[in-house]
Design an enzyme around this catalytic site. Structure first.
Site, short mmCIF file in Angstrom:
data_model
loop_
_atom_site.label_atom_id
_atom_site.label_comp_id
_atom_site.label_asym_id
_atom_site.label_seq_id
_atom_site.Cartn_x
_atom_site.Cartn_y
_atom_site.Cartn_z
N ARG A 49 0.86 -1.19 0.00
CA ARG A 49 0.00 0.00 0.00
C ARG A 49 0.89 1.24 0.00
NH1 ARG A 49 -4.29 -1.81 4.77
NH2 ARG A 49 -5.17 -3.62 3.66
N ASP A 51 2.05 5.19 -0.24
CA ASP A 51 1.52 6.46 0.25
C ASP A 51 1.13 7.37 -0.92
OD1 ASP A 51 2.28 5.61 2.79
OD2 ASP A 51 4.17 6.71 2.75
N ARG A 196 10.11 6.16 3.93
CA ARG A 196 10.31 7.61 3.89
C ARG A 196 10.97 8.13 5.17
NH1 ARG A 196 4.59 10.00 2.52
NH2 ARG A 196 5.76 11.96 2.72
#
Length: 255
Positions: A49, A51, A196
Site C-alpha cells: 500500500r 503512500d 520515507r
C-alpha cells in the site's frame, strides 16, 4: 479465473494506492477498468500500500474474473481504460487462492535522491531534490544498521502504528552516481511511511545533524518523536515484489 498483474504508476496525482473516502487511489482506477470488462465490481489485492505521491514499477495485484482472458489481451483491455499515469505491465493466470499480499516473500523499494542546487526539469516529481551535501561514508554506515530484525516503531506514522512494529530488513544500501543517490531497501513487510522515515533519518546523519549511534538507538523501539523528518514521497518507488523462483509471480504462475 484467478489472475495476477504487475502494475506501474506515477503516484503524483493520487492519494495513495488504496481507495479513498476523499481523493482518488490508484486501486480505484484499476478496479473501475476491470469492472468495465467483467460487467460487475471487481476487487483487487495489492502486494503493498503505497503512500500518496509514491510511485511504482513493480506493484503486484491479484483478482478474480469470471471471463477467461489471454494474458496479453487482458493487458491491452485494462490499459485501454486506464489514465496514462497508470499501466498494467504484464498479467498471468495464477493458481487458485493466490494472494498478492500474503504470498509475497519480500518487497523492494528504491528512493531516488538528487543532490545539487538545480534540478533538471524532467526529473521534477520523480526524485527527491535534496539541496544538502551528504557524508556518504556515514550514510552507508547508518544504512547497514537497518539490516536484520529490529523494532521500527520510530519509523512508523504515529496515527497508523500497529501494536507489533518489528520488521525484517534483508538488505539496505545507498549507491551514488554523480548527483543521483539511490537508497534501496528490501524487507518482508513495511510500516506506514517506514521507508520515507528511514530516508529522512539517513538525511539527518548525512548532513551531520545526527550520529550513526543515534540512529542505532532508534532501532530499539523508540517513539516516533525521537526520529527525524519523513522524506517527501516523490522519488520513492515500489520497485519489485518477489514470490520466489524467477518472479514476479513465481511458482503460482499458470501461464
Amino acid at each position: 479465473m484467478r489472475y495476477a498483474a504487475r502494475v506501474g504508476y506515477m503516484g503524483t496525482a493520487y492519494s495513495g494506492w488504496q481507495r479513498q473516502a476523499m481523493g482518488t487511489g490508484v486501486q480505484e482506477k484499476i478496479e473501475e477498468s476491470l469492472a468495465a470488462l467483467e460487467g460487475k465490481p471487481v476487487t483487487v489485492t495489492a502486494a503493498g500500500r503505497t503512500d500518496a505521491g509514491v510511485h511504482a514499477c513493480g506493484q503486484v495485484i491479484s483478482f478474480e474474473l469470471e471471463k477467461e482472458w489471454r494474458p496479453d489481451k487482458l493487458v491491452l483491455a485494462v490499459n485501454f481504460r486506464l489514465p496514462p499515469d497508470i499501466a498494467v505491465l504484464e498479467a498471468a493466470r495464477v493458481l487458485p487462492g493466490f494472494d498478492a499480499r500474503r504470498h509475497a516473500l519480500w518487497r523492494e523499494y528504491r528512493f531516488f535522491i538528487w543532490h545539487g542546487n538545480a534540478l533538471p526539469p524532467f526529473l521534477h516529481g520523480r526524485v527527491w531534490w535534496n539541496r544538502f551535501r551528504w557524508d556518504f561514508e556515514e550514510v552507508r554506515r547508518a544504512c547497514a544498521l537497518f539490516e536484520g530484525d529490529h523494532d521500527f516503531r520510530a519509523f512508523c506514522k504515529t496515527a497508523e502504528c500497529p501494536e507489533r512494529t518489528v520488521r525484517t530488513i534483508h538488505t539496505a544500501s545507498v549507491t551514488r552516481k554523480g548527483r543521483l543517490a539511490v537508497f534501496t531497501v528490501r524487507g518482508n513487510a513495511f510500516l506506514t511511511n517506514m521507508v520515507r522515515i528511514m530516508a529522512g533519518n539517513l538525511n539527518a546523519v548525512g548532513r551531520g545533524k545526527k550520529s550513526v549511534e543515534w540512529l542505532k538507538g532508534l532501532l530499539g523501539g523508540q517513539a516516533r518523536e525521537n526520529s527525524a523528518m519523513t522524506a517527501p514521497a516523490e522519488g520513492l518507488y515500489l520497485w519489485k515484489v518477489s514470490y520466489g523462483e524467477g518472479t514476479p509471480f513465481g511458482p503460482y504462475r499458470v501461464e
